[in-house]
Design a protein around this motif. Structure first.
Motif, mmCIF file in Angstrom:
data_model
loop_
_atom_site.group_PDB
_atom_site.id
_atom_site.type_symbol
_atom_site.label_atom_id
_atom_site.label_comp_id
_atom_site.label_asym_id
_atom_site.label_seq_id
_atom_site.Cartn_x
_atom_site.Cartn_y
_atom_site.Cartn_z
ATOM 1 N N ASP A 1 0.667 -1.300 -0.230
ATOM 2 C CA ASP A 1 -0.031 -0.086 0.162
ATOM 3 C C ASP A 1 0.769 1.180 -0.045
ATOM 4 O OD1 ASP A 1 1.066 -0.335 2.533
ATOM 5 O OD2 ASP A 1 -0.689 0.341 3.668
ATOM 6 N N ALA A 2 2.170 1.059 -0.502
ATOM 7 C CA ALA A 2 2.802 2.173 -0.742
ATOM 8 C C ALA A 2 2.318 3.216 -1.367
ATOM 9 C CB ALA A 2 4.020 1.964 -1.411
ATOM 10 N N MET A 3 2.215 4.610 -0.872
ATOM 11 C CA MET A 3 1.634 5.777 -1.478
ATOM 12 C C MET A 3 2.632 6.703 -2.117
ATOM 13 S SD MET A 3 -0.998 6.394 1.777
ATOM 14 C CE MET A 3 0.552 6.481 3.003
ATOM 15 N N VAL A 4 3.922 6.881 -1.707
ATOM 16 C CA VAL A 4 4.790 7.716 -2.250
ATOM 17 C C VAL A 4 6.144 6.640 -2.728
ATOM 18 C CG1 VAL A 4 6.414 9.570 -2.220
ATOM 19 C CG2 VAL A 4 4.072 9.802 -1.149
ATOM 20 N N ILE A 5 6.485 6.560 -3.706
ATOM 21 C CA ILE A 5 7.405 5.377 -4.142
ATOM 22 C C ILE A 5 8.800 5.902 -4.729
ATOM 23 C CG2 ILE A 5 7.918 3.337 -5.589
ATOM 24 C CD1 ILE A 5 4.726 3.023 -5.468
ATOM 25 N N GLN A 6 9.759 5.849 -4.391
ATOM 26 C CA GLN A 6 11.027 6.525 -5.073
ATOM 27 C C GLN A 6 11.924 5.444 -5.180
ATOM 28 O OE1 GLN A 6 11.439 9.761 -1.658
ATOM 29 N NE2 GLN A 6 12.900 10.041 -3.332
ATOM 30 N N ASN A 7 12.526 5.470 -6.583
ATOM 31 C CA ASN A 7 13.472 4.554 -7.207
ATOM 32 C C ASN A 7 14.517 5.292 -7.748
ATOM 33 O OD1 ASN A 7 12.096 1.871 -6.992
ATOM 34 N ND2 ASN A 7 10.603 2.760 -8.276
ATOM 35 N N PRO A 8 15.837 4.854 -7.650
ATOM 36 C CA PRO A 8 16.039 3.714 -6.838
ATOM 37 C C PRO A 8 16.269 4.033 -5.334
ATOM 38 C CG PRO A 8 18.122 4.636 -7.683
ATOM 39 C CD PRO A 8 16.933 5.248 -8.290
ATOM 40 N N LYS A 17 28.759 12.639 -13.764
ATOM 41 C CA LYS A 17 28.044 11.868 -14.305
ATOM 42 C C LYS A 17 26.461 12.100 -13.961
ATOM 43 C CE LYS A 17 27.223 7.182 -15.990
ATOM 44 N NZ LYS A 17 27.714 5.806 -15.767
ATOM 45 N N PRO A 18 25.431 12.288 -15.022
ATOM 46 C CA PRO A 18 24.289 13.021 -14.865
ATOM 47 C C PRO A 18 23.444 11.760 -14.043
ATOM 48 C CG PRO A 18 24.753 13.733 -16.981
ATOM 49 C CD PRO A 18 26.098 12.756 -16.621
ATOM 50 N N VAL A 19 22.598 12.095 -13.447
ATOM 51 C CA VAL A 19 21.841 10.993 -12.672
ATOM 52 C C VAL A 19 20.346 11.433 -12.391
ATOM 53 C CG1 VAL A 19 22.290 11.736 -10.211
ATOM 54 C CG2 VAL A 19 21.592 9.233 -10.536
ATOM 55 N N THR A 20 19.352 10.595 -12.534
ATOM 56 C CA THR A 20 18.016 10.794 -12.469
ATOM 57 C C THR A 20 17.445 10.144 -11.209
ATOM 58 O OG1 THR A 20 17.814 11.651 -14.798
ATOM 59 C CG2 THR A 20 15.805 10.660 -13.630
ATOM 60 N N LEU A 21 16.646 10.732 -10.435
ATOM 61 C CA LEU A 21 15.968 10.124 -9.295
ATOM 62 C C LEU A 21 14.308 10.095 -9.676
ATOM 63 C CD1 LEU A 21 17.760 11.423 -6.426
ATOM 64 C CD2 LEU A 21 18.570 9.415 -7.934
ATOM 65 N N SER A 22 13.643 9.075 -9.334
ATOM 66 C CA SER A 22 12.371 9.233 -9.740
ATOM 67 C C SER A 22 11.474 9.067 -8.682
ATOM 68 C CB SER A 22 11.791 8.035 -10.787
ATOM 69 O OG SER A 22 11.828 6.798 -10.097
ATOM 70 N N CYS A 23 10.122 9.559 -8.843
ATOM 71 C CA CYS A 23 9.219 9.445 -7.435
ATOM 72 C C CYS A 23 7.981 9.315 -8.267
ATOM 73 C CB CYS A 23 9.306 10.800 -6.713
ATOM 74 S SG CYS A 23 7.985 10.822 -5.471
ATOM 75 N N SER A 24 7.117 8.458 -7.581
ATOM 76 C CA SER A 24 5.691 8.292 -8.080
ATOM 77 C C SER A 24 4.718 8.205 -6.909
ATOM 78 C CB SER A 24 5.580 6.905 -8.808
ATOM 79 O OG SER A 24 5.719 5.743 -8.205
ATOM 80 N N GLN A 25 3.326 8.325 -7.229
ATOM 81 C CA GLN A 25 2.478 8.300 -6.163
ATOM 82 C C GLN A 25 1.127 7.861 -6.422
ATOM 83 O OE1 GLN A 25 -0.134 11.680 -5.507
ATOM 84 N NE2 GLN A 25 0.745 12.867 -7.048
ATOM 85 N N ARG A 67 11.191 17.264 -13.509
ATOM 86 C CA ARG A 67 10.332 17.082 -14.521
ATOM 87 C C ARG A 67 9.091 16.597 -13.971
ATOM 88 N NH1 ARG A 67 12.498 12.848 -17.705
ATOM 89 N NH2 ARG A 67 14.234 12.646 -16.188
ATOM 90 N N ARG A 68 7.916 16.899 -14.504
ATOM 91 C CA ARG A 68 6.775 16.169 -13.897
ATOM 92 C C ARG A 68 5.862 15.789 -15.081
ATOM 93 N NH1 ARG A 68 2.336 17.987 -9.367
ATOM 94 N NH2 ARG A 68 1.297 15.644 -9.076
ATOM 95 N N PRO A 69 5.986 14.929 -15.906
ATOM 96 C CA PRO A 69 5.467 14.410 -16.879
ATOM 97 C C PRO A 69 3.689 14.155 -16.944
ATOM 98 C CG PRO A 69 6.559 12.535 -16.493
ATOM 99 C CD PRO A 69 6.873 13.778 -15.628
ATOM 100 N N ASN A 70 3.428 13.752 -15.530
ATOM 101 C CA ASN A 70 2.135 13.554 -15.381
ATOM 102 C C ASN A 70 1.566 13.778 -13.737
ATOM 103 O OD1 ASN A 70 2.725 10.896 -14.087
ATOM 104 N ND2 ASN A 70 2.742 10.209 -16.521
ATOM 105 N N THR A 71 0.657 13.631 -13.446
ATOM 106 C CA THR A 71 0.397 13.736 -12.074
ATOM 107 C C THR A 71 0.921 12.654 -11.197
ATOM 108 O OG1 THR A 71 -1.991 14.429 -12.520
ATOM 109 C CG2 THR A 71 -1.505 13.577 -10.328
ATOM 110 N N SER A 72 1.222 11.522 -11.497
ATOM 111 C CA SER A 72 1.795 10.549 -10.856
ATOM 112 C C SER A 72 3.324 10.531 -10.604
ATOM 113 C CB SER A 72 1.445 9.147 -11.412
ATOM 114 O OG SER A 72 -0.008 9.044 -11.308
ATOM 115 N N PHE A 73 3.970 10.870 -11.600
ATOM 116 C CA PHE A 73 5.451 10.908 -11.619
ATOM 117 C C PHE A 73 6.140 12.150 -11.440
ATOM 118 C CE2 PHE A 73 6.479 6.518 -12.396
ATOM 119 C CZ PHE A 73 5.165 6.093 -13.063
#
Lengths: 115, 111
Positions: A1-8, A17-25, A67-73
């Protein structure tokens, strides 16, 4: 039931070296935040999105983009990580319904190590 | 902008005793005051919050008090247990979506 998820959860990168962190809800919240937290310090707000509107903090280095491509990410891009960027990066969300003061819900964080 | 001060920075209490952490804020327009608990390596988790139209709120062993006139609010933990050991952050907001955090209090419960 994770509500806010972060990867990695852990990310090792090399200096510059460029790096990208992600978050989804799964909460369908309007507002998403990115914080940087160094050991034993309070979370420091880097920027936040209210829906698609981007709000940068005045002291956030240009090296950090989002960047926020949509509501979730939402993504945090660090274009050229330096040793000082090693930290825990926390994503958070809030409803953003314009009510007076809203709870922010934090993800588990991504710990970034810069070699 | 809002400024939140938090004291003490470290606090050690005997298990079973009470712990009190205090915060002051500068912006009289602030109307929401959450408290977060953060265990080592984990996310900040909301443990209790209070709005400006309330003077006190309690949830089992945890309570928060707010004095709007003096612009300060406090976290009270009674009957402390080892699992209460963590860093606690207070925060304040005027409702502009952004939280201003205090500097944190490292609470250690001594068995």
């Amino acid at each position: 039931d994770a509500m806010v998820i972060q990867n990695p959860r852990y990310q090792v990168t090399q200096f510059g070296k460029p790096v990208t962190l992600s978050c989804s809800q799964t909460l369908n919240h309007n507002v998403m935040y990115w914080y940087q937290q160094k050991s034993s310090q309070a979370p420091k707000l880097l920027f936040h999105y209210y829906d698609k509107d981007f709000n940068n903090e005045a002291d956030t280095p240009d090296n950090f983009q989002s960047r926020r491509p949509n509501t979730s990410f939402c993504f945090l891009d660090i274009r050229s990580p330096g040793l000082g960027d090693a930290a825990m990066y926390l994503c958070a969300t809030s409803r953003g319904h314009g009510l007076a003061g809203e709870t922010q819900y934090f993800g588990p964080g991504t710990r970034l190590l810069v070699l | 902008g809002e400024n939140v001060e938090q004291h003490p920075s470290t606090l050690s209490v005997q298990e079973g005793d009470s712990a009190v952490i205090k915060c002051t804020y500068s912006d009289s327009a602030s109307n929401y005051f959450p408290w977060y608990k953060q265990e080592l390596g984990k996310r900040p988790q909301l443990i209790i919050d209070i709005r400006s139209n309330v003077g006190e709120k309690k949830d089992q062993r945890i309570a928060v008090t707010l004095n709007k006139t003096a612009k300060h609010f406090s976290l009270h933990i009674t009957e402390t247990q080892p699992e209460d050991s963590a860093v606690y952050f207070c925060a304040a907001t005027t409702g502009n979506e952004k939280l201003t955090f205090g500097t944190g209090t490292r609470l250690t419960i001594i068995p």
